[in-house]
Design a protein around this motif. Structure first.
Motif, PDB file in Angstrom:
ATOM      1  N   ASP A 165       0.836  -1.213   0.000  1.00  0.00           N
ATOM      2  CA  ASP A 165       0.000   0.000   0.000  1.00  0.00           C
ATOM      3  C   ASP A 165       0.862   1.250   0.000  1.00  0.00           C
ATOM      4  OD1 ASP A 165      -0.334   0.576   3.396  1.00  0.00           O
ATOM      5  OD2 ASP A 165       0.356  -1.342   2.661  1.00  0.00           O
ATOM      6  N   ALA A 166       2.000   1.209   0.714  1.00  0.00           N
ATOM      7  CA  ALA A 166       2.834   2.423   0.756  1.00  0.00           C
ATOM      8  C   ALA A 166       3.571   2.641  -0.558  1.00  0.00           C
ATOM      9  CB  ALA A 166       3.823   2.353   1.921  1.00  0.00           C
ATOM     10  N   ASN A 192      -0.976  -5.207  -2.082  1.00  0.00           N
ATOM     11  CA  ASN A 192      -0.890  -5.901  -0.776  1.00  0.00           C
ATOM     12  C   ASN A 192      -1.065  -4.842   0.311  1.00  0.00           C
ATOM     13  OD1 ASN A 192      -0.304  -7.480   1.471  1.00  0.00           O
ATOM     14  ND2 ASN A 192       1.895  -7.129   1.252  1.00  0.00           N
ATOM     15  N   ASN A 194      -1.636  -3.669   3.891  1.00  0.00           N
ATOM     16  CA  ASN A 194      -1.602  -3.981   5.327  1.00  0.00           C
ATOM     17  C   ASN A 194      -1.666  -2.710   6.158  1.00  0.00           C
ATOM     18  OD1 ASN A 194       0.968  -2.858   5.044  1.00  0.00           O
ATOM     19  ND2 ASN A 194       1.936  -4.868   4.780  1.00  0.00           N
ATOM     20  N   TRP A 196       0.315  -0.418   6.434  1.00  0.00           N
ATOM     21  CA  TRP A 196       1.605   0.000   6.994  1.00  0.00           C
ATOM     22  C   TRP A 196       2.631   0.230   5.901  1.00  0.00           C
ATOM     23  CZ3 TRP A 196       3.055   0.864  12.173  1.00  0.00           C
ATOM     24  CH2 TRP A 196       2.034   0.649  13.089  1.00  0.00           C
ATOM     25  N   SER A 197       3.418   1.264   6.120  1.00  0.00           N
ATOM     26  CA  SER A 197       4.640   1.450   5.368  1.00  0.00           C
ATOM     27  C   SER A 197       5.697   0.833   6.287  1.00  0.00           C
ATOM     28  CB  SER A 197       4.858   2.947   5.147  1.00  0.00           C
ATOM     29  OG  SER A 197       6.033   3.198   4.462  1.00  0.00           O
TER      30      SER A 197
HETATM   31 MG   LIG Z   1       2.219  -1.873   3.547  1.00  0.00          MG
END
Ligand SMILES: [Mg+2]
Ligand SMILES: Cc1ncc(C[n+]2csc(CCOP(=O)(O)OP(=O)(O)O)c2C)c(N)n1
Ligand SMILES: CC(=O)[C@@H](O)[C@H](O)COP(=O)(O)O
Length: 642
Positions: A165-166, A192, A194, A196-197
């Motif tokens: 995602d990041a 993908n 989640n 979070w980076s």
């Molecule tokens: Mg991520």
């Protein structure tokens, strides 16, 4: 499982992963994954997780991201066939499971250790590694290039780009997104997600992805989604779809951003539901249009300490399996000192702001974020934008401290020249990991920043020889508003001296003559000043008179001091944690040549090649960056010149 071998001194003793079942050792290639039943694949996922947790507790590594893609990686290798089909992972720090499924499970306990597996995908490591990475945002463009090349030859293989995602906060990702629909019909993107980076993901994109998971419309179309799931996956899947909490959302949703870019959007689905992933990929591979599958995963899934602390377990050193605890570092790292010092400076100066590109933890700007949230900016994985953003702020009299690792600052090269230096804007470029970065290897070593800054007009560039000098330099930078400044500092500790140690005042363009001498002059830059000191001791033991210089400034060079020691001594030796090509030593040679001073300059620094991964001590010895090597160079120079 590979055990430590004699020629690789710094491989930590390998820990035999205690897998509960016999499946993983039998996985010699992706074909072996295809032969498994659904149930066996779920069992394999458990074994992979257990192996990762065991092995990485010794070697360290990117545990959280890899625990999050276990089912995804197994599903991809179940449905597609590398190396004919291509997988391109963004950053590729989450490529350990892919490596385990492509014949490297027996070496996974050597990951990121000298002569062991690289921590990212590497074309030279395996035919299944279609594309290397390490820096974010590259996978969609590279994968699209592969798809276009395939289309040119009329091929029918599949190209799958797996991006977190990041990664979608990264400019190149969006540049590629703009290009996919008009370039190829056959292209699969896996988002993908989640949330979070390295730290929590940021920005509108992160919020948008989150909305896709929770949007109220989803609940109303979920029933049609359940019908879709049943049609696509059969009755059993409908039960899975209902059984799996939130994660098994509808598979089609209109008006999603991706649809605007011409990609058919599917998801979000539970990224840990192996049968659902397999069935979905089997469907997607039949489509003749670019698609994006949005999967929801948990970073650190299957290991509670990683689930509790995704930031820490994004990437870490050795840890205790029982509680995820890690050894504390004896003295504050340069990052700790940077975070604390810039925050203190900002407390006294309301004009100071701090900017990071998705790395508050790595740069330790999380201290600033906690204490001065209104003057803290995390722009996502967007170094180019971060540099421009800092330039814009500087035009308004703000004092931006832009904290980006040396290697990632490479992304902002044009902005540094075209926007910051050309307009002479007082942006402070703070480059952590300036020098060898170690376990991450060639994609992360900060060995080029002297080279990419030295020739840029208006840029001031410096490197401290110890922690006290580091603080003094940051203080000096905070007050210098006459143009851009840059400071490089290493990963971890320099010498470990107290930041309160007295240092002489920092004066622009002035180095320090620490000791006079008239045989050999040693000029040790930054963290390599210590190496110059150790070389001095070897020379003095042989009766030589040695001048010792701490240059402090890379640019402007202290030409007066350089000329003084060059005139007094028979040979100079420079030391830098940077490639020799276009480095600090080269700057000294250039100046002495232009000044007509013939004193020869020997140089200790990295050769003109990409340096592999491994511990700094091992690699310095391997590449002759040692006091002993410096002594040899100096003595042979003295002999030939006598
Ligand atoms: Mg991520
Ligand atoms: C250009 C660049 N900037 C920063 C980094 C540091 N970095 C490595 S992984 C990562 C976060 C990736 O997040 P995401 O794409 O969501 O993948 P996840 O780790 O969540 O699976 C960052 C910022 C990098 N590798 N490259
Ligand atoms: C994969 C990536 O780019 C980051 O996770 C990087 O590995 C962090 O490096 P440090 O561990 O030096 O902070």
């Amino acid at each position: 499982m590979t055990s430590a071998s004699s020629e690789s001194p710094d491989i930590t003793p390998s820990v035999r992963p205690t897998t509960s079942g016999p499946l993983l050792p039998s996985i010699k290639s992706p074909d072996d994954v295809k032969k498994l039943t659904d149930e066996q694949r779920v069992e394999l996922a458990g074994e992979v997780r257990e192996t990762l947790i065991n092995c990485l507790s010794v070697t360290g590594g990117h545990l959280g991201p890899n625990l999050g893609v276990v089912e995804l990686s197994i599903a991809l290798h179940t449905v597609f066939s590398t190396p004919t089909d291509k997988f391109v992972f963004d950053v590729a720090h989450q490529g350990y499971v892919h490596k385990m499924l492509t014949g490297r499970a027996d070496k996974i306990d050597t990951i990121r250790t000298y002569k062991g597996l690289n921590g990212f995908l590497l074309r030279s490591e395996s035919e299944h590694d279609a594309y290397g990475a390490g820096h974010a945002g590259t996978c969609l463009s590279a994968a699209l290039g592969m798809a276009a090349a395939r289309d040119l030859t009329g091929g029918d293989s599949h190209v799958v780009a797996v991006a977190g995602d990041a990664a979608f906060t990264c400019g190149p990702t969006l540049e590629a997104l703009n290009n996919i629909a008009e370039t190829t019909k056959k292209f699969i993107v896996v988002l993908n997600d989640n949330e979070w980076s390295i730290d929590k993901n940021v920005g509108a994109i992160a919020r948008y992805f989150n909305a896709l998971q929770t949007h109220s419309t989803y609940s109303s179309v979920r029933t049609s989604a359940a019908d879709f799931v049943e049609k696509l996956l059969g009755k059993a899947a409908r039960k899975i779809a209902h059984k799996v909490e939130e994660g098994a959302k509808n598979l089609i949703f209109p008006n999603v951003l991706f649809e605007k870019f011409g990609l058919r959007y599917f998801g979000p689905i539970d990224g840990h539901n192996l049968p659902l992933l397999v069935k979905t990929f089997e469907h997607l591979k039949t489509l003749n249009e670019p698609v994006v599958l949005h999967i929801i995963t948990e970073k650190g899934r299957g290991y509670q300490p990683a689930l509790d602390n995704p930031g820490k377990f994004h990437g870490l050193g050795a840890y205790k399996i029982e509680d995820g605890s890690t050894d504390t570092v004896s003295s504050p790292t340069c990052s700790d000192i940077f975070g604390r010092t810039v925050t203190n400076l900002a407390i006294d100066d309301p004009g100071i702001v701090a900017i990071t590109a998705a790395m508050p933890g790595g740069t330790k700007l999380d201290t600033f974020k906690r204490e001065l949230p209104d003057r803290y900016y995390d722009v996502g994985i967007a170094e180019e934008h971060a540099a421009l953003f800092a330039a814009g702020m500087a035009t308004e009299g703000v004092r931006p401290f832009l904290a980006i690792y040396s290697t990632f600052m490479q992304r902002a090269y044009d902005m540094i020249i075209h926007d910051i230096a050309l307009q002479n804007l007082p942006v402070r470029l703070c480059m952590d990991r300036g020098g060898l970065s170690g376990d991450d290897g060639p994609t992360h070593h900060g060995l080029f920043d002297i080279g990419y800054l030295r020739h840029v007009p208006n840029i001031i560039h410096m490197q401290p020889a110890n922690e006290a000098e580091f603080v003094a330099m940051l203080n000096w930078m905070a007050k210098y508003d006459d143009g851009p400044t840059a400071i490089r500092y290493p990963r971890g500790v320099i010498t470990g001296v107290s930041v309160d140690e007295k240092v002489s005042p920092i004066i622009l363009g002035k180095g320090e003559l620490v000791q006079e001498g008239n045989d050999v002059a040693l000029i040790g830059l930054g963290s390599f000043f210590e190496m110059a000191v150790r070389t001095k001791e070897l020379l003095e033991a042989k009766g030589y008179s040695v001048a010792l210089v701490n240059p402090r400034f890379i640019k402007p060079l202290d030409t007066e001091l350089l000329e003084r020691v060059a005139r007094n001594c028979k040979v100079i030796c420079t030391f830098e944690d940077h490639v020799l090509m276009h480095g600090f030593g080269a700057a000294c040679i250039e100046h002495l040549h232009d000044a007509g001073i013939p004193t020869p300059v020997e140089r200790i620094g990295w050769p003109d090649e990409f340096i592999e991964h491994g511990k700094p001590d091992t690699l310095q010895a391997l590449h002759h960056l040692t006091p002993e090597a410096a002594l040899d160079k100096i003595l042979s120079r003295l002999k030939t010149d006598n």
